[in-house]
Write an enzyme that holds these catalytic residues in place. Structure first.
Site, PDB file in Angstrom:
ATOM      1  N   CYS A   1      -3.385  -3.913   4.525  1.00 58.95           N
ATOM      2  CA  CYS A   1      -2.439  -4.930   5.019  1.00 58.95           C
ATOM      3  C   CYS A   1      -2.839  -6.351   4.628  1.00 58.95           C
ATOM      4  O   CYS A   1      -2.153  -7.309   4.988  1.00 58.95           O
ATOM      5  CB  CYS A   1      -2.301  -4.807   6.535  1.00 58.95           C
ATOM      6  SG  CYS A   1      -1.859  -3.148   7.051  1.00 58.95           S
TER       7      CYS A   1
ATOM      8  N   HIS B   1      -2.267 -10.342  12.236  1.00 52.38           N
ATOM      9  CA  HIS B   1      -1.731  -9.096  11.660  1.00 52.38           C
ATOM     10  C   HIS B   1      -1.314  -8.188  12.819  1.00 52.38           C
ATOM     11  O   HIS B   1      -2.065  -8.019  13.781  1.00 52.38           O
ATOM     12  CB  HIS B   1      -2.795  -8.416  10.794  1.00 52.38           C
ATOM     13  CG  HIS B   1      -2.438  -7.004  10.460  1.00 52.38           C
ATOM     14  ND1 HIS B   1      -1.224  -6.670   9.888  1.00 52.38           N
ATOM     15  CD2 HIS B   1      -3.092  -5.830  10.651  1.00 52.38           C
ATOM     16  CE1 HIS B   1      -1.168  -5.357   9.734  1.00 52.38           C
ATOM     17  NE2 HIS B   1      -2.291  -4.821  10.190  1.00 52.38           N
TER      18      HIS B   1
ATOM     19  N   GLU C   1       0.852  -1.197   0.000  1.00 47.99           N
ATOM     20  CA  GLU C   1       0.000   0.000   0.000  1.00 47.99           C
ATOM     21  C   GLU C   1       0.886   1.244   0.000  1.00 47.99           C
ATOM     22  O   GLU C   1       0.443   2.348   0.305  1.00 47.99           O
ATOM     23  CB  GLU C   1      -0.983  -0.013   1.173  1.00 47.99           C
ATOM     24  CG  GLU C   1      -0.365  -0.174   2.538  1.00 47.99           C
ATOM     25  CD  GLU C   1      -1.417  -0.274   3.634  1.00 47.99           C
ATOM     26  OE1 GLU C   1      -2.187   0.686   3.790  1.00 47.99           O
ATOM     27  OE2 GLU C   1      -1.447  -1.302   4.333  1.00 47.99           O
TER      28      GLU C   1
HETATM   29  N1  COA Z   1       1.643   2.552  30.787  1.00 43.61           N
HETATM   30  C1  COA Z   1       1.141   1.415  30.253  1.00 43.61           C
HETATM   31  N2  COA Z   1       0.170   1.401  29.299  1.00 43.61           N
HETATM   32  C2  COA Z   1      -0.290   2.594  28.868  1.00 43.61           C
HETATM   33  C3  COA Z   1       0.188   3.818  29.384  1.00 43.61           C
HETATM   34  C4  COA Z   1       1.208   3.767  30.390  1.00 43.61           C
HETATM   35  N3  COA Z   1       1.717   4.872  30.937  1.00 43.61           N
HETATM   36  N4  COA Z   1      -0.457   4.834  28.771  1.00 43.61           N
HETATM   37  C5  COA Z   1      -1.336   4.265  27.891  1.00 43.61           C
HETATM   38  N5  COA Z   1      -1.222   2.928  27.958  1.00 43.61           N
HETATM   39  C6  COA Z   1      -1.952   1.920  27.177  1.00 43.61           C
HETATM   40  C7  COA Z   1      -3.432   2.268  27.010  1.00 43.61           C
HETATM   41  O1  COA Z   1      -4.189   1.842  28.127  1.00 43.61           O
HETATM   42  C8  COA Z   1      -3.761   1.495  25.735  1.00 43.61           C
HETATM   43  O2  COA Z   1      -3.948   0.134  26.052  1.00 43.61           O
HETATM   44  P1  COA Z   1      -5.393  -0.541  25.764  1.00 43.61           P
HETATM   45  O3  COA Z   1      -5.650  -0.399  24.304  1.00 43.61           O
HETATM   46  O4  COA Z   1      -5.198  -1.957  26.180  1.00 43.61           O
HETATM   47  O5  COA Z   1      -6.367   0.218  26.577  1.00 43.61           O
HETATM   48  C9  COA Z   1      -2.464   1.586  24.923  1.00 43.61           C
HETATM   49  O6  COA Z   1      -1.436   1.941  25.856  1.00 43.61           O
HETATM   50  C10 COA Z   1      -2.505   2.672  23.852  1.00 43.61           C
HETATM   51  O7  COA Z   1      -2.890   3.866  24.480  1.00 43.61           O
HETATM   52  P2  COA Z   1      -4.023   4.775  23.832  1.00 43.61           P
HETATM   53  O8  COA Z   1      -4.282   5.898  24.743  1.00 43.61           O
HETATM   54  O9  COA Z   1      -5.181   3.944  23.404  1.00 43.61           O
HETATM   55  O10 COA Z   1      -3.201   5.276  22.566  1.00 43.61           O
HETATM   56  P3  COA Z   1      -3.620   6.235  21.410  1.00 43.61           P
HETATM   57  O11 COA Z   1      -4.865   6.971  21.694  1.00 43.61           O
HETATM   58  O12 COA Z   1      -2.414   7.056  21.150  1.00 43.61           O
HETATM   59  O13 COA Z   1      -3.921   5.278  20.155  1.00 43.61           O
HETATM   60  C11 COA Z   1      -3.712   3.619  18.491  1.00 43.61           C
HETATM   61  C12 COA Z   1      -3.413   3.987  19.948  1.00 43.61           C
HETATM   62  C13 COA Z   1      -3.285   2.186  18.224  1.00 43.61           C
HETATM   63  C14 COA Z   1      -5.207   3.737  18.206  1.00 43.61           C
HETATM   64  C15 COA Z   1      -2.909   4.582  17.561  1.00 43.61           C
HETATM   65  O14 COA Z   1      -1.527   4.362  17.760  1.00 43.61           O
HETATM   66  C16 COA Z   1      -3.228   4.450  16.106  1.00 43.61           C
HETATM   67  O15 COA Z   1      -4.138   5.094  15.601  1.00 43.61           O
HETATM   68  N6  COA Z   1      -2.442   3.632  15.338  1.00 43.61           N
HETATM   69  C17 COA Z   1      -2.627   3.438  13.918  1.00 43.61           C
HETATM   70  C18 COA Z   1      -3.812   2.550  13.571  1.00 43.61           C
HETATM   71  C19 COA Z   1      -3.647   1.137  13.987  1.00 43.61           C
HETATM   72  O16 COA Z   1      -2.552   0.672  14.233  1.00 43.61           O
HETATM   73  N7  COA Z   1      -4.777   0.384  14.027  1.00 43.61           N
HETATM   74  C20 COA Z   1      -4.781  -1.004  14.433  1.00 43.61           C
HETATM   75  C21 COA Z   1      -5.759  -1.855  13.708  1.00 43.61           C
HETATM   76  S1  COA Z   1      -5.282  -2.089  12.020  1.00 43.61           S
END
Ligand code: COA
Length: 390
Positions: free
Chosen positions: A111, A233, A79
């Site tokens: 993906c 994935h 992609e």
């Molecule tokens: N210590 C330990 N864990 C922590 C933490 C800390 N200090 N702070 C946050 N976390 C955890 C959160 O609880 C969360 O875990 P959970 O999902 O089990 O609840 C995780 O870390 C991620 O934190 P979050 O606040 O949800 O992160 P974010 O709002 O920045 O977004 C994604 C995370 C994955 C949505 C973001 O990185 C993203 O958009 N990625 C691209 C899209 C993607 O990868 N999609 C996946 C499906 S294809």
């Protein structure tokens, strides 16, 4: 006749950023990246390293022990395409000197694209058992600086030789597929970085997993406990934990202990944790990680694969590991490649990110960075010039 993966190898750029350094620069707790997302390091491609160079490097290794003249098909899944018309696989075909009587094309569905190639290859080989197919998947996972997606970046390629001599994984014919029109992640043609509704993408991934599993289990008659190891994935490694919890739940195994669940998936996560997201390649780098890092002999074990491409298309399928698989792997070369990488400072990462490729260059010369055997030397009159790196 058995059909499946005869050889599998991957390649990642020579440079990486420690996720703790990214956390420090962004003012977030490092534990969020390392524990919450399960990512320690992410691969960063230098200018001059693109999907073609990464794929050619992975493919050269995968083909080391294979008679290249039997390769009749090259599928390039990505992609991060470098051209709207020409298939990136044609560059790989030329760089590797493959024989000309070969179908070469590119597949795209976020993906999921490599899985489409793998299944198409398996179906064709059933009709032409002497042929081999080369499936390469390569991507640069690139989000905006400072966005939530930034810590889930990465880059890399995987190459699989698919044939009727499957030394690494014998594919089973049953599979469960699922398609739904959703906007969880996409990249308009005008943009270099993906747009993503991240939390929504996680929810759709889990929904697609449940639907694909349902069809797979009905078609195969197999239960959760018929599978020995699970590959998912991997946009980030804790996604596999969420997915595995979901699968245990929908298959009636909610009571599976956390330790057992970890054992089911842990070996498949080792490489992704220090490479990051590689989009179309990530599931298959996860499979390589399982095969190369499991201490236990996996001979005769059933491995499931869940492929998810945002947008979305998903597939759940499985394979069985044949006897002697270890001698067909490239574990030592992969470890050396990973161990000899160079760590970037935060500023160097931003510099690589910003200079990765100028917008729409008619002519451009790329400085020589450390790469594998191939590099993008220049763009001249809009034509990409690849060469063997010296
Ligand atoms: N210590 C330990 N864990 C922590 C933490 C800390 N200090 N702070 C946050 N976390 C955890 C959160 O609880 C969360 O875990 P959970 O999902 O089990 O609840 C995780 O870390 C991620 O934190 P979050 O606040 O949800 O992160 P974010 O709002 O920045 O977004 C994604 C995370 C994955 C949505 C973001 O990185 C993203 O958009 N990625 C691209 C899209 C993607 O990868 N999609 C996946 C499906 S294809």
């Amino acid at each position: 006749m058995d059909i499946g993966i005869e050889s599998i190898a991957f390649y990642v750029p020579h440079y990486f950023l420690d996720m703790r350094k990214l956390a420090e620069a962004r003012g977030v707790d490092a534990e969020k990246h390392v524990v919450g997302l399960g990512q320690e390091k992410m691969a960063v491609p230098p200018p001059g390293e693109d999907v073609v160079t990464m794929a050619a490097n992975a493919a050269e290794r995968a083909l080391e022990t294979v008679d290249r003249d039997q390769v009749e098909m090259v599928v390039f899944a990505t992609e991060s395409s470098v051209d709207q018309s020409k298939a990136a696989g044609i560059y790989v075909h030329a760089l590797l000197g493959l024989q000309p009587h070969c179908r070469v094309f590119e597949t795209k569905q976020a993906c999921y694209a490599a899985t489409a190639g793998l299944q198409a290859a398996a179906a064709l080989i059933a009709r032409r058992p002497k042929m081999k197919a080369l499936i390469v998947a390569a991507d640069v996972a690139r989000y905006g600086l400072g966005t939530p997606g930034e810590p889930t970046q990465g880059a890399g390629a995987v190459a699989m030789v698919v044939s009727a001599d499957p030394k690494v994984l014998v594919l089973e014919p049953e599979s469960g597929t699922y398609t739904e029109d959703v906007m969880d992640f996409w990249r308009p043609n005008s943009r270099d970085e993906a747009l993503v509704d991240g939390k929504y993408s996680v929810r759709v991934y889990l929904r697609a997993l449940a639907a694909a599993w349902k069809q797979y289990s009905e078609e195969s008659g197999r239960e959760f406990t018929d599978i020995d190891r699970f590959c998912y994935h991997l946009p980030f490694t804790t996604m596999a934990e969420k997915a595995h919890t979901q699968l245990a739940k929908v298959s009636g195994h909610r009571d599976r202990s956390p330790e057992q669940r970890q054992r089911d998936i842990a070996d498949s996560l080792v490489y992704n944790r220090i490479v990051g997201n590689t989009y179309a390649a990530s599931l298959y780098i996860g499979l390589t990680s399982l095969l190369e890092n499991a201490q236990e002999d996996l001979t005769g074990k059933r491995v499931s694969l869940f492929s998810y491409g945002s947008g979305c298309v998903a597939e759940f399928f499985s394979g069985v590991v044949p006897a002697g698989y270890r001698s067909a792997l490239h574990a030592a070369a992969h470890r050396e490649m990973l161990d000899t990488r160079v760590e970037l400072s935060y500023d160097e990462y931003v510099d690589f990110y910003l200079r990765y490729l100028p917008k729409d260059p008619e002519n451009w010369e790329f400085p020589a960075y450390e790469t594998g055997s191939f590099r993008l030397r220049a763009i001249r009159d809009y034509k990409r010039i690849y060469e063997r790196a010296t």
